[in-house]
Scaffold this motif. Structure first.
Motif, PDB file in Angstrom:
ATOM      1  N   ASP A 110       0.823  -1.204   0.000  1.00 15.41           N
ATOM      2  CA  ASP A 110       0.000   0.000   0.000  1.00 15.41           C
ATOM      3  C   ASP A 110       0.862   1.260   0.000  1.00 15.41           C
ATOM      4  O   ASP A 110       0.549   2.242  -0.691  1.00 15.41           O
ATOM      5  CB  ASP A 110      -0.977   0.003   1.175  1.00 15.41           C
ATOM      6  CG  ASP A 110      -0.327  -0.282   2.511  1.00 15.41           C
ATOM      7  OD1 ASP A 110       0.873  -0.622   2.558  1.00 15.41           O
ATOM      8  OD2 ASP A 110      -1.016  -0.151   3.548  1.00 15.41           O
ATOM      9  N   LEU A 111       1.961   1.250   0.747  1.00 17.32           N
ATOM     10  CA  LEU A 111       2.877   2.387   0.720  1.00 17.32           C
ATOM     11  C   LEU A 111       3.523   2.517  -0.659  1.00 17.32           C
ATOM     12  O   LEU A 111       3.653   3.620  -1.200  1.00 17.32           O
ATOM     13  CB  LEU A 111       3.958   2.230   1.788  1.00 17.32           C
ATOM     14  CG  LEU A 111       5.056   3.293   1.810  1.00 17.32           C
ATOM     15  CD1 LEU A 111       4.464   4.689   1.995  1.00 17.32           C
ATOM     16  CD2 LEU A 111       6.078   3.007   2.900  1.00 17.32           C
ATOM     17  N   ASP A 112       3.905   1.395  -1.232  1.00 16.21           N
ATOM     18  CA  ASP A 112       4.475   1.408  -2.577  1.00 16.21           C
ATOM     19  C   ASP A 112       3.477   1.999  -3.575  1.00 16.21           C
ATOM     20  O   ASP A 112       3.851   2.812  -4.427  1.00 16.21           O
ATOM     21  CB  ASP A 112       4.850  -0.024  -2.983  1.00 16.21           C
ATOM     22  CG  ASP A 112       5.513  -0.096  -4.344  1.00 16.21           C
ATOM     23  OD1 ASP A 112       6.716   0.221  -4.418  1.00 16.21           O
ATOM     24  OD2 ASP A 112       4.833  -0.460  -5.321  1.00 16.21           O
ATOM     25  N   MET A 113       2.203   1.629  -3.447  1.00 14.79           N
ATOM     26  CA  MET A 113       1.170   2.184  -4.317  1.00 14.79           C
ATOM     27  C   MET A 113       1.018   3.689  -4.094  1.00 14.79           C
ATOM     28  O   MET A 113       0.876   4.463  -5.057  1.00 14.79           O
ATOM     29  CB  MET A 113      -0.160   1.479  -4.059  1.00 14.79           C
ATOM     30  CG  MET A 113      -1.351   2.057  -4.817  1.00 14.79           C
ATOM     31  SD  MET A 113      -1.211   1.908  -6.608  1.00 14.79           S
ATOM     32  CE  MET A 113      -1.662   0.194  -6.843  1.00 14.79           C
ATOM     33  N   SER A 114       1.070   4.135  -2.834  1.00 18.24           N
ATOM     34  CA  SER A 114       0.976   5.565  -2.538  1.00 18.24           C
ATOM     35  C   SER A 114       2.061   6.348  -3.248  1.00 18.24           C
ATOM     36  O   SER A 114       1.807   7.410  -3.841  1.00 18.24           O
ATOM     37  CB  SER A 114       1.099   5.800  -1.021  1.00 18.24           C
ATOM     38  OG  SER A 114       0.071   5.175  -0.306  1.00 18.24           O
ATOM     39  N   ILE A 115       3.268   5.839  -3.199  1.00 14.09           N
ATOM     40  CA  ILE A 115       4.402   6.523  -3.817  1.00 14.09           C
ATOM     41  C   ILE A 115       4.219   6.610  -5.327  1.00 14.09           C
ATOM     42  O   ILE A 115       4.428   7.672  -5.939  1.00 14.09           O
ATOM     43  CB  ILE A 115       5.722   5.807  -3.455  1.00 14.09           C
ATOM     44  CG1 ILE A 115       6.000   5.941  -1.963  1.00 14.09           C
ATOM     45  CG2 ILE A 115       6.891   6.370  -4.264  1.00 14.09           C
ATOM     46  CD1 ILE A 115       7.141   5.078  -1.463  1.00 14.09           C
ATOM     47  N   LYS A 116       3.809   5.520  -5.950  1.00 12.23           N
ATOM     48  CA  LYS A 116       3.641   5.515  -7.402  1.00 12.23           C
ATOM     49  C   LYS A 116       2.524   6.456  -7.836  1.00 12.23           C
ATOM     50  O   LYS A 116       2.668   7.168  -8.842  1.00 12.23           O
ATOM     51  CB  LYS A 116       3.351   4.091  -7.886  1.00 12.23           C
ATOM     52  CG  LYS A 116       4.539   3.155  -7.776  1.00 12.23           C
ATOM     53  CD  LYS A 116       4.286   1.822  -8.480  1.00 12.23           C
ATOM     54  CE  LYS A 116       3.202   1.017  -7.811  1.00 12.23           C
ATOM     55  NZ  LYS A 116       3.088  -0.349  -8.399  1.00 12.23           N
ATOM     56  N   LEU A 117       1.421   6.481  -7.093  1.00 13.17           N
ATOM     57  CA  LEU A 117       0.295   7.315  -7.488  1.00 13.17           C
ATOM     58  C   LEU A 117       0.591   8.800  -7.333  1.00 13.17           C
ATOM     59  O   LEU A 117       0.219   9.604  -8.192  1.00 13.17           O
ATOM     60  CB  LEU A 117      -0.939   6.937  -6.672  1.00 13.17           C
ATOM     61  CG  LEU A 117      -1.584   5.598  -7.030  1.00 13.17           C
ATOM     62  CD1 LEU A 117      -2.676   5.253  -6.026  1.00 13.17           C
ATOM     63  CD2 LEU A 117      -2.170   5.623  -8.437  1.00 13.17           C
ATOM     64  N   ARG A 118       1.251   9.177  -6.236  1.00 13.46           N
ATOM     65  CA  ARG A 118       1.507  10.606  -6.054  1.00 13.46           C
ATOM     66  C   ARG A 118       2.570  11.128  -7.006  1.00 13.46           C
ATOM     67  O   ARG A 118       2.720  12.348  -7.162  1.00 13.46           O
ATOM     68  CB  ARG A 118       1.841  10.916  -4.609  1.00 13.46           C
ATOM     69  CG  ARG A 118       3.144  10.378  -4.089  1.00 13.46           C
ATOM     70  CD  ARG A 118       3.268  10.686  -2.599  1.00 13.46           C
ATOM     71  NE  ARG A 118       4.521  10.276  -2.021  1.00 13.46           N
ATOM     72  CZ  ARG A 118       4.640   9.557  -0.914  1.00 13.46           C
ATOM     73  NH1 ARG A 118       3.552   9.153  -0.268  1.00 13.46           N
ATOM     74  NH2 ARG A 118       5.820   9.237  -0.434  1.00 13.46           N
ATOM     75  N   GLN A 119       3.278  10.244  -7.677  1.00 15.71           N
ATOM     76  CA  GLN A 119       4.232  10.665  -8.699  1.00 15.71           C
ATOM     77  C   GLN A 119       3.543  11.034 -10.006  1.00 15.71           C
ATOM     78  O   GLN A 119       4.132  11.727 -10.836  1.00 15.71           O
ATOM     79  CB  GLN A 119       5.255   9.555  -8.948  1.00 15.71           C
ATOM     80  CG  GLN A 119       6.247   9.369  -7.809  1.00 15.71           C
ATOM     81  CD  GLN A 119       7.155   8.168  -8.001  1.00 15.71           C
ATOM     82  OE1 GLN A 119       6.885   7.285  -8.823  1.00 15.71           O
ATOM     83  NE2 GLN A 119       8.232   8.107  -7.237  1.00 15.71           N
ATOM     84  N   ILE A 120       2.299  10.570 -10.176  1.00 15.48           N
ATOM     85  CA  ILE A 120       1.611  10.850 -11.443  1.00 15.48           C
ATOM     86  C   ILE A 120       0.349  11.697 -11.262  1.00 15.48           C
ATOM     87  O   ILE A 120      -0.276  12.082 -12.259  1.00 15.48           O
ATOM     88  CB  ILE A 120       1.234   9.542 -12.159  1.00 15.48           C
ATOM     89  CG1 ILE A 120       0.245   8.717 -11.347  1.00 15.48           C
ATOM     90  CG2 ILE A 120       2.482   8.723 -12.474  1.00 15.48           C
ATOM     91  CD1 ILE A 120      -0.308   7.503 -12.094  1.00 15.48           C
ATOM     92  N   GLY A 121      -0.036  12.004 -10.035  1.00 15.42           N
ATOM     93  CA  GLY A 121      -1.232  12.803  -9.840  1.00 15.42           C
ATOM     94  C   GLY A 121      -1.485  13.114  -8.376  1.00 15.42           C
ATOM     95  O   GLY A 121      -0.630  12.927  -7.520  1.00 15.42           O
TER      96      GLY A 121
END
Length: 255
Positions: free
Chosen positions: A184-195
């Protein structure tokens, strides 16, 4: 369909009924389906989920077009894998991942939907309460929510996986949840990099406090710090307290 509510589960026969009832109790005008993604449980989790789907079909026959409840069994265990498998079957524009030891408030979906009216928003989590209301746990609950809210205000939201809603397009763009520790933290990082990602301050989820009760606050903090270092391949540079070696290879993090 507006939402697909995906519930990953493993041996949660004591908790999953409350989770599913809270989803069914949503006071919303939006259409949604419920998908339970079971990690090959050895208890009654899957049968309880199947029974829930049958009851929902019986009680909502007049609005059946709004529901398409599904149960999928993953032969390999792991929360990330279960979430991804549920998402594969989803029809909703927004994927709402709710853990099986979590219940959501009746206005959860409507509140989340309002936040997604901002087209820049890719993902949303809501603040939470712990099931156990002991003073130490209340302090941890307050501190954690405050930390997540502050990060969100600074544009670096952390989205806890026990309640996180993601636009389908964004989820597919980043390739779903990575099969790693702290997915979930990994997903947070990826998502905030694109939006844009948002952690709402309204406490619309109630989740289990069992890890804190089992390991204590210091032990839990170290557990997640160690997992962060393992999943992101980087050192935090400090340790709050040196305890026994963390055990990573439980069902939740099994790759």
């Amino acid at each position: 369909m507006d939402f697909s509510v995906i519930v990953p589960a493993f041996n949660e026969e004591r908790r999953i009924a409350a989770c599913l009832e809270s989803i069914r109790a949503q006071r919303t005008r939006h259409s949604y389906e419920v998908i339970v993604s079971d990690s090959n449980s050895t208890d009654r989790t899957a049968s309880i989920a199947a029974s829930y789907a049958d009851k929902l079909a019986d009680r909502t026959a007049s609005i059946a077009a709004s529901y398409a409840d599904k149960l999928v069994v993953c032969r390999e265990r792991g929360t990330a894998r279960a979430r991804n498998e549920g998402a594969r079957l989803a029809c909703g524009d927004i994927l709402a991942f709710i853990d099986s030891d979590t219940v959501i408030m009746p206005d959860y979906l409507d509140t989340v939907y309002e936040t997604f009216r901002d087209k820049r928003t890719l993902a949303v989590s809501c603040a939470f309460k712990f099931t156990n209301r002991r003073p130490k746990l209340l302090a941890a609950e307050y501190a954690t929510n405050a930390y997540y809210i502050l990060r969100s205000l600074c544009g670096a939201a952390t989205l806890p996986g026990f309640n996180v809603c993601i636009r389908r397009g964004a989820f597919e763009r980043v390739g779903g949840f990575r099969l790693c520790h702290l997915e979930d933290l990994d997903m947070s990082i990826k998502l905030r990099q694109i939006g844009k990602t948002v952690y709402l301050s309204r406490r619309l989820a109630v989740t289990s406090s069992r890890r804190l009760e089992q390991d204590g606050i210091a032990g839990t903090l170290k557990y997640y710090m160690d997992l962060f270092e393992a999943s992101q391949n980087r050192r935090l540079g400090f340790h709050v307290i040196k305890l026994k070696r963390s055990q990573y290879n439980d069902y939740v993090h099994r790759e």
